[in-house]
Design an enzyme around this catalytic site. Sequence first.
Site, PDB file in Angstrom:
ATOM      1  N   GLU A   1      -1.213  -3.547  13.860  1.00 19.13           N
ATOM      2  CA  GLU A   1      -2.083  -3.359  12.710  1.00 19.13           C
ATOM      3  C   GLU A   1      -3.517  -3.746  13.056  1.00 19.13           C
ATOM      4  OE1 GLU A   1      -1.504  -5.962   9.269  1.00 19.13           O
ATOM      5  OE2 GLU A   1      -2.323  -4.383   7.999  1.00 19.13           O
TER       6      GLU A   1
ATOM      7  N   SER B   1       0.839  -1.209   0.000  1.00 22.15           N
ATOM      8  CA  SER B   1       0.000   0.000   0.000  1.00 22.15           C
ATOM      9  C   SER B   1       0.863   1.243   0.000  1.00 22.15           C
ATOM     10  CB  SER B   1      -0.908   0.028   1.227  1.00 22.15           C
ATOM     11  OG  SER B   1      -1.764  -1.082   1.214  1.00 22.15           O
TER      12      SER B   1
HETATM   13  C1  LIG Z   1      -6.231  -3.433   0.270  1.00 22.40           C
HETATM   14  C2  LIG Z   1      -5.064  -4.246   0.665  1.00 22.40           C
HETATM   15  C3  LIG Z   1      -3.931  -3.628   1.159  1.00 22.40           C
HETATM   16  C4  LIG Z   1      -2.810  -4.385   1.491  1.00 22.40           C
HETATM   17  N1  LIG Z   1      -1.697  -3.728   1.925  1.00 22.40           N
HETATM   18  C5  LIG Z   1      -0.570  -4.438   2.115  1.00 22.40           C
HETATM   19  C6  LIG Z   1       0.661  -3.780   2.442  1.00 22.40           C
HETATM   20  O1  LIG Z   1       0.707  -2.571   2.560  1.00 22.40           O
HETATM   21  N2  LIG Z   1       1.768  -4.510   2.601  1.00 22.40           N
HETATM   22  C7  LIG Z   1       1.751  -5.874   2.477  1.00 22.40           C
HETATM   23  O2  LIG Z   1       2.786  -6.488   2.651  1.00 22.40           O
HETATM   24  N3  LIG Z   1       0.623  -6.534   2.180  1.00 22.40           N
HETATM   25  C8  LIG Z   1      -0.543  -5.847   1.990  1.00 22.40           C
HETATM   26  N4  LIG Z   1      -1.699  -6.515   1.652  1.00 22.40           N
HETATM   27  C9  LIG Z   1      -1.640  -7.949   1.471  1.00 22.40           C
HETATM   28  C10 LIG Z   1      -2.373  -8.748   2.522  1.00 22.40           C
HETATM   29  O3  LIG Z   1      -1.650  -8.757   3.698  1.00 22.40           O
HETATM   30  C11 LIG Z   1      -2.603 -10.155   1.946  1.00 22.40           C
HETATM   31  O4  LIG Z   1      -3.554 -10.041   0.924  1.00 22.40           O
HETATM   32  C12 LIG Z   1      -3.072 -11.101   2.995  1.00 22.40           C
HETATM   33  O5  LIG Z   1      -2.053 -11.438   3.868  1.00 22.40           O
HETATM   34  C13 LIG Z   1      -3.652 -12.397   2.395  1.00 22.40           C
HETATM   35  O6  LIG Z   1      -2.726 -12.996   1.551  1.00 22.40           O
HETATM   36  P1  LIG Z   1      -3.129 -13.447   0.083  1.00 22.40           P
HETATM   37  O7  LIG Z   1      -3.750 -12.289  -0.583  1.00 22.40           O
HETATM   38  O8  LIG Z   1      -1.965 -14.072  -0.537  1.00 22.40           O
HETATM   39  O9  LIG Z   1      -4.270 -14.553   0.310  1.00 22.40           O
HETATM   40  P2  LIG Z   1      -4.066 -16.074   0.693  1.00 22.40           P
HETATM   41  O10 LIG Z   1      -3.191 -16.182   1.868  1.00 22.40           O
HETATM   42  O11 LIG Z   1      -3.689 -16.845  -0.515  1.00 22.40           O
HETATM   43  O12 LIG Z   1      -5.529 -16.458   1.146  1.00 22.40           O
HETATM   44  C14 LIG Z   1      -6.557 -16.896   0.251  1.00 22.40           C
HETATM   45  C15 LIG Z   1      -7.738 -17.422   1.086  1.00 22.40           C
HETATM   46  O13 LIG Z   1      -7.314 -18.540   1.859  1.00 22.40           O
HETATM   47  C16 LIG Z   1      -7.581 -18.345   3.232  1.00 22.40           C
HETATM   48  N5  LIG Z   1      -6.541 -18.953   4.069  1.00 22.40           N
HETATM   49  C17 LIG Z   1      -5.203 -18.824   3.922  1.00 22.40           C
HETATM   50  N6  LIG Z   1      -4.577 -19.481   4.892  1.00 22.40           N
HETATM   51  C18 LIG Z   1      -5.515 -20.053   5.679  1.00 22.40           C
HETATM   52  C19 LIG Z   1      -5.500 -20.863   6.854  1.00 22.40           C
HETATM   53  N7  LIG Z   1      -4.343 -21.211   7.439  1.00 22.40           N
HETATM   54  N8  LIG Z   1      -6.660 -21.258   7.377  1.00 22.40           N
HETATM   55  C20 LIG Z   1      -7.836 -20.916   6.786  1.00 22.40           C
HETATM   56  N9  LIG Z   1      -7.932 -20.149   5.698  1.00 22.40           N
HETATM   57  C21 LIG Z   1      -6.771 -19.719   5.141  1.00 22.40           C
HETATM   58  C22 LIG Z   1      -7.594 -16.828   3.400  1.00 22.40           C
HETATM   59  O14 LIG Z   1      -8.335 -16.445   4.538  1.00 22.40           O
HETATM   60  C23 LIG Z   1      -8.245 -16.375   2.106  1.00 22.40           C
HETATM   61  O15 LIG Z   1      -9.623 -16.497   2.229  1.00 22.40           O
HETATM   62  C24 LIG Z   1      -2.828  -5.779   1.346  1.00 22.40           C
HETATM   63  C25 LIG Z   1      -3.976  -6.422   0.881  1.00 22.40           C
HETATM   64  C26 LIG Z   1      -5.084  -5.669   0.524  1.00 22.40           C
HETATM   65  C27 LIG Z   1      -6.295  -6.390   0.007  1.00 22.40           C
END
Ligand SMILES: Cc1cc2nc3c(=O)[nH]c(=O)nc-3n(C[C@H](O)[C@H](O)[C@H](O)COP(=O)(O)OP(=O)(O)OC[C@H]3O[C@@H](n4cnc5c(N)ncnc54)[C@H](O)[C@@H]3O)c2cc1C
Lengths: 425, 378
Positions: free
Chosen positions: A271, A188
């Site tokens: 956070e 972000s």
């Molecule tokens: C608007 C926005 C701003 C962001 N800003 C930042 C930022 O500034 N810096 C940064 O580093 N990141 C940022 N992020 C990233 C954010 O931290 C990640 O999107 C988040 O950690 C989820 O990772 P992923 O998107 O890879 O989803 P995934 O981890 O692939 O998850 C996909 C789905 O699987 C589920 N899931 C995953 N693991 C498990 C588990 N162990 N048990 C049950 N369910 C599970 C999740 O809940 C989700 O529904 C941002 C994201 C958004 C949407």
Amino acid sequence: MRTTQGIREHRERVMTATATRTDQGSDIEAFRADVRSWLADNFPSALQGVPPAMEGASEGKHAADMERWRERLAERGWGAPHWPQVYGGAGLDHAHVRVLAQEMGRAGAINPIPMLAGMGVTMVGPTILEYGTEEQKQRHLPGIASGKVRWCLGLSEPNAGSDLASLGTVAEDRGDHFVVNGQKIWTSGADISQWCGALVRTDKSVAKHKGISFLMLPMDQSGVRTRPIRLISGASPFCETFFDDARAEKDDLLGELNDGWNVIKRLLQHERASQTSAAGPGGRQKPEGLHDIAKRYVGVDTSGRLDDPDLRARLTQHLMDAAAHKLTAERIAAEARGNPEVSAAASIMKNSATGISQARSELMLEIMGQQGLGWEGDVFAADELSTVREWLWGKAISIYGGSAEVQKNIISKNILGLPETTQKG
Amino acid sequence: MAALSEEQSLIRDQAKSWVSEKAPVRKFREMRDARIGQAYAPEAFSAMVDMGWTGILVPEAYGGSDLGYLTFGLILEELGRQLTASPLLASGLVGTSAILLGGNEEQKQAWLPNLVDGSAILTLAVDEGPRHAPEKTALAASASGDGFVLDGSKVGVLEGMAATAFVVAARTSGEPGSDQGISLFLVPADAKGVTRSARVTADSRGYADVTFAKVEIGSDALLGSLDEGFELLDTLLDRGRAGLAAEMLGIAGGAFAMTLDYLKTRKQFGRVIGSFQALGHRAADMYSGMELARSCVEAALAAIDADAGNVAELCSLAKCKMGDHLHLVSNELIQMHGGIGMTDEYDAGFYLKRARAMETIYGNQAFHRERYARLLGY
Ligand SMILES: Cc1cc2nc3c(=O)[nH]c(=O)nc-3n(C[C@H](O)[C@H](O)[C@H](O)COP(=O)(O)OP(=O)(O)OC[C@H]3O[C@@H](n4cnc5c(N)ncnc54)[C@H](O)[C@@H]3O)c2cc1C
């Protein structure tokens, strides 16, 4: 066994003990008066209810006012009022911070500094306060507390989301500095930030949680490139971030080498704590109550009830959920008295806040009917258009900061003591 | 837990240890198996009187300690945890509140000391049909000579078999359905023309159906003002609702503790069942729901103590949120225990049965959602 008489005697003892506690209250009230008169002198009334422009303070018709307001707040240390004065804060305890927030709310004054500092005030700063060396605190905190230096956080990677510890960006030790290579995603504000807190791998030979470090590095260097990503809401608040032989000074390692996982766990707690307001995305509460908006769009029946019983029931449930959330936030604050920002309840409150905020957006859309589907154009009022954008943007809040599912893992494991609920990958 | 005073913590701890030592759910089972008429152990209620619990709401001038509703709620929560049966809520809270809110000086003198020492058990007789609807009161009270004659019947009166007297909601004018024309009367259980029969319910607690056939009472039996009793009744019911919600908090807490314990000990597929995420997430939801509901319950009780302007709103919020939560937890209790949860020998069923009764009394979730919406004006 205690009798009524016993209860009564005991009460007298307790009452005398509590009588001494009241003089604290007068100090708070003096502070309130001070804040009120300071706001009257220093808050530009044109800024009532105006948040800073996301792209930075320099744009828009309020730019000059906003910059003056930021400066005044920073002078008093009220951008990050709970931080120590030496680092640009005001050294206020929780009770005083609350009064300050109440009075600013009354005056319609928004503190722009946490927004201008990106991830600085809410996350990076508190973590530097805990893990930083004295020299790091002095170097980084005043810039954040004054809203002049914006920070982003490079944690997530294409293959490391919820399972953050599997990150692959590497930092190599080159004596007095590190060289960083890899890709971050969803960073972000990366394109408008001056500094980045990045999680990097510094030892590949150990278990994945153990070889990670937290580095602070300037964004304005040739080894860092950002590419904005467009969201479903149309906005582009975050980026892909590429590190290509980027440089981070040794002095900018936060915490011990290879202890980054503990640093980031703490940072993520901050956070979560910052995301527990149910006011909605961006923390803005619509001045008009949801049920009034509903009445305006839906109309009422002959006995004055909302003319859609099914919507009315769900609306009521939602308002009750919101009330319960608010009462819980107040209860947590009252119980913690000291520092309520980071507590075991943060996961509960984050999920509750996101659930309520998302439900509110869905209800708003439903209430507005055809008018709640607009993308652009003047058949839609400004608040109708923003409802649609906020609804879409709001889907993010149960994904970032630890997804809703991840929060439930935390509750069941850390609070309830149930065994690991996830399969080890 | 609310930020408790030292005194409140002491009272809570006392209640907790007394309940677990002297009145655990095992005692409730013994009572149920013995089919005791009044549906609680008299010695348990005497002990509560001795500990000062019946005096918690009563001003010192009438022999009480005047500690307030939040404190009372702490005790009710502990009783709920082990399903301890007693008329403490029906009489110590509701009956006593009726006198506190509506009684004149003479009535206070006559009733409060007896309520505190347990010799009087005063309970509210309000509902006449299957659903809670106080404005539908039809039981007639007609003026006669110096007093009134009551004719009609009430159903599901809490602790109605043990009561020595009833607070009866009656219609003195207007039509059922109108909140105008309702008055409250104090009627001794042994008055001529009063008959009662035990209502045997799934939760094995004390309820009675009470019939009033040409019951003559004096003008001094009127509690509060004539025809204008609805507001008093509603205020009184709110106190009862907040008390019920506090007890429900304990019931849900007890049920959740059993569930969590089972999740950590029962093994299937070579691991404890609590390690299955499908169950872990539901446990997390229940825990979160409990914290949110607790805030509502404590806020309602504290608002009564502070005589705040939003008591009605908060009491409906508390009863509704607590009802939804208890409903969920009591169902998950059975489901997560598998077959053993279905057996009478196991305590889970007691919690399930008690849960539905508590949800129903003084208005279920739907009733309070509707009321909340009306209070907010939409
Ligand atoms: C608007 C926005 C701003 C962001 N800003 C930042 C930022 O500034 N810096 C940064 O580093 N990141 C940022 N992020 C990233 C954010 O931290 C990640 O999107 C988040 O950690 C989820 O990772 P992923 O998107 O890879 O989803 P995934 O981890 O692939 O998850 C996909 C789905 O699987 C589920 N899931 C995953 N693991 C498990 C588990 N162990 N048990 C049950 N369910 C599970 C999740 O809940 C989700 O529904 C941002 C994201 C958004 C949407």
